[in-house]
Design a protein around this motif. Structure first.
Motif, mmCIF file in Angstrom:
data_model
loop_
_atom_site.group_PDB
_atom_site.id
_atom_site.type_symbol
_atom_site.label_atom_id
_atom_site.label_comp_id
_atom_site.label_asym_id
_atom_site.label_seq_id
_atom_site.Cartn_x
_atom_site.Cartn_y
_atom_site.Cartn_z
ATOM 1 N N UNK A 49 1.185 -1.432 -0.106
ATOM 2 C CA UNK A 49 0.141 -0.167 -0.167
ATOM 3 C C UNK A 49 1.047 1.690 0.070
ATOM 4 N N UNK A 50 2.043 1.336 0.085
ATOM 5 C CA UNK A 50 3.068 2.153 0.178
ATOM 6 C C UNK A 50 3.798 2.582 -1.190
ATOM 7 N N UNK A 51 3.676 1.921 -2.471
ATOM 8 C CA UNK A 51 4.435 2.264 -3.398
ATOM 9 C C UNK A 51 4.512 2.908 -3.510
ATOM 10 N N UNK A 52 5.601 2.723 -4.913
ATOM 11 C CA UNK A 52 5.430 4.019 -5.655
ATOM 12 C C UNK A 52 4.624 3.957 -6.570
ATOM 13 N N UNK A 53 4.746 2.278 -7.511
ATOM 14 C CA UNK A 53 3.643 1.726 -8.003
ATOM 15 C C UNK A 53 3.820 2.194 -9.302
ATOM 16 N N UNK A 54 5.038 1.855 -10.180
ATOM 17 C CA UNK A 54 5.544 1.880 -11.209
ATOM 18 C C UNK A 54 6.332 0.701 -12.056
ATOM 19 N N UNK A 55 5.483 0.644 -13.367
ATOM 20 C CA UNK A 55 6.390 -0.734 -13.964
ATOM 21 C C UNK A 55 7.551 -0.094 -15.040
ATOM 22 N N UNK B 16 -0.842 -5.571 -18.882
ATOM 23 C CA UNK B 16 -1.191 -5.482 -19.940
ATOM 24 C C UNK B 16 -2.933 -6.217 -20.528
ATOM 25 N N UNK B 17 -2.777 -7.722 -20.379
ATOM 26 C CA UNK B 17 -3.714 -8.040 -20.348
ATOM 27 C C UNK B 17 -4.078 -8.875 -19.435
ATOM 28 N N UNK B 18 -3.972 -8.678 -18.188
ATOM 29 C CA UNK B 18 -4.692 -8.996 -16.698
ATOM 30 C C UNK B 18 -6.042 -10.022 -16.833
ATOM 31 N N UNK B 19 -6.039 -11.098 -17.408
ATOM 32 C CA UNK B 19 -7.387 -12.194 -17.535
ATOM 33 C C UNK B 19 -6.673 -12.681 -16.505
ATOM 34 N N UNK B 20 -8.752 -12.471 -15.910
ATOM 35 C CA UNK B 20 -8.746 -13.215 -14.259
ATOM 36 C C UNK B 20 -8.696 -12.455 -12.945
ATOM 37 N N UNK B 21 -7.792 -11.531 -13.292
ATOM 38 C CA UNK B 21 -7.584 -10.028 -12.830
ATOM 39 C C UNK B 21 -8.127 -8.940 -12.607
ATOM 40 N N UNK B 22 -8.595 -8.631 -14.150
ATOM 41 C CA UNK B 22 -9.229 -7.040 -14.350
ATOM 42 C C UNK B 22 -9.622 -7.315 -15.682
ATOM 43 N N UNK B 23 -10.408 -6.450 -16.006
ATOM 44 C CA UNK B 23 -10.962 -6.399 -17.748
ATOM 45 C C UNK B 23 -9.716 -5.459 -18.198
ATOM 46 N N UNK B 24 -9.228 -4.641 -18.535
ATOM 47 C CA UNK B 24 -8.917 -3.749 -18.106
ATOM 48 C C UNK B 24 -7.169 -3.549 -17.821
ATOM 49 N N UNK B 25 -6.641 -3.502 -19.316
ATOM 50 C CA UNK B 25 -4.834 -3.201 -18.395
ATOM 51 C C UNK B 25 -4.921 -2.445 -16.817
ATOM 52 N N UNK B 26 -3.405 -3.198 -16.284
ATOM 53 C CA UNK B 26 -3.831 -2.165 -15.199
ATOM 54 C C UNK B 26 -2.273 -1.369 -15.390
ATOM 55 N N UNK B 27 -1.944 -0.709 -16.395
ATOM 56 C CA UNK B 27 -0.684 0.319 -16.837
ATOM 57 C C UNK B 27 -1.293 1.244 -17.905
ATOM 58 N N UNK B 28 -0.747 2.522 -16.869
ATOM 59 C CA UNK B 28 -0.624 3.967 -17.668
ATOM 60 C C UNK B 28 0.196 4.673 -17.962
ATOM 61 N N UNK C 272 13.425 5.723 -20.305
ATOM 62 C CA UNK C 272 12.744 5.329 -21.172
ATOM 63 C C UNK C 272 11.677 5.425 -21.066
ATOM 64 N N UNK C 273 10.967 5.170 -22.311
ATOM 65 C CA UNK C 273 9.430 5.837 -22.551
ATOM 66 C C UNK C 273 8.111 4.437 -21.918
ATOM 67 N N UNK C 274 9.141 3.399 -21.945
ATOM 68 C CA UNK C 274 8.574 2.266 -21.760
ATOM 69 C C UNK C 274 7.364 2.241 -20.331
ATOM 70 N N UNK C 275 8.226 2.880 -19.082
ATOM 71 C CA UNK C 275 7.653 2.798 -18.032
ATOM 72 C C UNK C 275 6.059 2.723 -17.729
ATOM 73 N N UNK C 276 5.677 2.301 -16.612
ATOM 74 C CA UNK C 276 4.076 2.743 -17.032
ATOM 75 C C UNK C 276 3.441 2.729 -15.213
ATOM 76 N N UNK C 277 3.096 3.475 -15.005
ATOM 77 C CA UNK C 277 1.899 3.620 -13.320
ATOM 78 C C UNK C 277 0.948 2.349 -13.458
ATOM 79 N N UNK C 278 1.350 1.442 -12.031
ATOM 80 C CA UNK C 278 0.381 0.091 -12.144
ATOM 81 C C UNK C 278 -0.252 0.830 -11.353
ATOM 82 N N UNK C 279 -2.083 -0.290 -11.408
ATOM 83 C CA UNK C 279 -3.038 0.444 -10.308
ATOM 84 C C UNK C 279 -3.136 -1.045 -9.475
#
Length: 371
Positions: A44-50, A71-83, A135-142
């Protein structure tokens, strides 16, 4: 309350919940969490980034294996967990060599000049930048959606989460681990030690050799956005010498002094002097002063001596499974590590390369723990 399961997971952070979610397809799983909610401590205190290029070779392999799941979290979420976010490293003259180290073996990282760095983050002091890379590919994680998605997977598989269930005593008898908690006694032939900063303490309680885990405090603050700036499109930006990093957070800036102070396992809080020193380093790199701290906090990132997690059965205790030492990589490696843990517990071959699996094996740490 009492209960018999196939697997008991100790720890309701992202490591324990993700592993339990995966394992629930093959086994009856019970998660025991000491606090009154899952994800209370480091998760719960993570910087939340990939960050694909974060960590040593084994961790980078885990990062790469985890990205498709985000990107495709089947069974976890209906949409990507990355922004999309991006990560900009900047180096003052004394840290210029750190950029070269970061670039070695990286995937998708690009050098940029000082002008481009300032275009991306306008408050950076151009004259302080000796080198920079992005690193352009770094992404926020929900992170919350990730955690709750794995918890839903666990419950869908018939598993359960018991909160306020701190392990007070652990013993093994008749081929079963027995965990005594304020919520009752729980038994299973397999116990998964996903207790984060408390993992070595859990091992000792179970009569298993600890592996030399060191919890390290990492602090952070929330600052108002610099006056006249919309930070929402800025990348995470960081000192290449690991003196600080900053991340846009809900229209404000989250700043960390990137501290790694060894600690006993506890509900961490920040040290004012550590924060002040880190914010001073940050101010040397930017054109705007720090005028007000809105909120501060700290968490514990736990490392083994080689800064690589331990995932696998303990060589010295039947049915005792290690899933610990994720350091600052726990959230972003959780898809790969949870799949590995589930495969090893079920006796299946992992999809990860064998050298990666061996690099994570707990037995590599047995000798070091005695030194």
């Amino acid at each position: 309350m009492t209960g018999r399961s196939d697997i008991i997971v100790i720890g309701g952070g992202i490591a324990g919940i993700s592993a339990a979610g995966r394992m629930a397809a093959d086994a009856q799983v019970t998660v025991l969490e000491a606090e009154d909610a899952i994800g209370y401590h480091a998760t719960g205190r993570s910087a939340a980034i990939y960050i694909r290029n974060y960590g040593n070779a084994a961790l980078r392999a885990l990062n790469a294996a985890s990205e498709p799941v985000f990107r495709e979290p089947e069974g976890i979420s209906d949409t990507s967990l990355l922004t999309p976010r991006g990560l900009l490293y900047v180096a003052m003259p004394e840290h210029a060599a750190a950029i070269e180290t970061l670039m070695q073996g990286s995937v998708g990282m690009e050098r940029v000049d000082a002008d481009e760095a300032v275009r991306l983050v306008p408050i950076l002091r151009r004259d302080a930048i000796a080198a920079a890379a992005i690193e352009p590919g770094a992404q926020d994680i929900d992170v919350d959606r990730l955690l709750q998605g794995f918890a839903k997977m666990l419950r869908h598989g018939g598993g359960r989460i018991v909160t306020q269930a701190r392990a007070n005593r652990i013993s093994r008898e008749g081929g079963l681990w027995r965990v005594e908690t304020p919520q009752g006694v729980f038994e299973a032939p397999v116990i998964v030690n996903a207790a984060g900063a408390w993992a070595d303490a859990v091992a000792r309680m179970a009569g298993v050799q600890p592996l030399g885990l060191t919890p390290m405090r990492r602090s952070a603050v929330i600052l108002p956005a610099p006056e006249g700036h919309d930070v929402s499109s800025w990348p995470l930006f960081a000192c290449a010498g690991e003196g600080w990093y900053a991340k846009p957070e809900a229209g404000k800036l989250m700043i960390s002094p990137a501290d790694e102070d060894p600690s006993e396992p506890f509900d961490a809080w920040p040290d004012d002097m550590v924060l002040a020193e880190g914010l001073h380093r940050f101010e040397q790199a930017v054109t705007t002063p720090v005028t007000r701290i809105e909120r501060s906090w700290a968490g514990l990132r736990s490392f083994f001596p080689d800064r690589t997690p331990a995932v696998g059965y303990a060589p010295d205790a039947e049915g005792f499974f290690w899933l610990a030492g994720q350091g600052g990589y726990g959230v972003q490696t959780s898809p790969a590590l949870s799949a590995l843990a589930a495969d090893l517990c079920a006796g299946r071959a992992s999809t990860l390369a064998d050298p990666v699996v061996q690099a994570l094996a707990p037995q590599r740490l047995m000798h070091a723990a005695f030194e």
